[in-house]
Design a protein around this motif. Structure first.
Motif, mmCIF file in Angstrom:
data_model
loop_
_atom_site.group_PDB
_atom_site.id
_atom_site.type_symbol
_atom_site.label_atom_id
_atom_site.label_comp_id
_atom_site.label_asym_id
_atom_site.label_seq_id
_atom_site.Cartn_x
_atom_site.Cartn_y
_atom_site.Cartn_z
ATOM 1 N N TYR A 7 0.832 -1.195 0.000
ATOM 2 C CA TYR A 7 0.000 0.000 0.000
ATOM 3 C C TYR A 7 0.867 1.245 0.000
ATOM 4 N N SER A 37 5.720 -1.028 3.972
ATOM 5 C CA SER A 37 4.333 -1.042 3.507
ATOM 6 C C SER A 37 4.019 -2.309 2.725
ATOM 7 N N MET A 59 -9.114 3.250 3.041
ATOM 8 C CA MET A 59 -8.313 4.050 2.104
ATOM 9 C C MET A 59 -9.119 5.148 1.428
ATOM 10 N N ASP A 64 -4.772 7.281 -2.277
ATOM 11 C CA ASP A 64 -4.012 6.121 -1.807
ATOM 12 C C ASP A 64 -4.044 4.991 -2.832
ATOM 13 N N LEU A 66 -3.564 0.553 -3.161
ATOM 14 C CA LEU A 66 -3.534 -0.724 -2.467
ATOM 15 C C LEU A 66 -3.406 -1.820 -3.527
#
Length: 96
Positions: A7, A37, A59, A64, A66
């Motif tokens: 992430y 991360s 998120m 962001d 992922l």
């Protein structure tokens, strides 16, 4: 199956730093941190979908990122590690 979760959370503000902590906390509940991360998680399909839902709820999809990488059950032959901090055995004994 072994799933690698990575992430990238925008931490320019307090809300981003809070999201970062929340995502890391959820990942720790399901697997082992292998880099800042990056987590390796041994999950079944239901656990994987549940974790995805939890992380997507936390998120900010505009700021962001992922990623889930599915290495499957034969993951031992798909991982190579070099350098500091050798890998762990996800199915091995856990000593607390």
């Amino acid at each position: 199956m072994l799933v690698v979760i990575t992430y990238d959370v925008n931490t320019e503000d307090a809300a981003g730093r809070r999201r970062l902590r929340q995502i890391a906390k959820q990942c720790v509940n399901y697997g082992q941190r292998v880099q800042n991360s990056v987590f390796e998680c041994l999950l079944d399909a239901g656990q994987c979908r549940l974790l995805q839902a939890k992380l997507c709820e936390i998120m900010d999809t505009q700021r962001d990122s992922l990623r889930f990488y599915y290495l499957g059950k034969q993951y031992e032959t798909k991982i190579e590690h070099f350098g500091k901090d050798g890998s762990y055995a996800p199915e091995g004994p856990l000593i607390v």
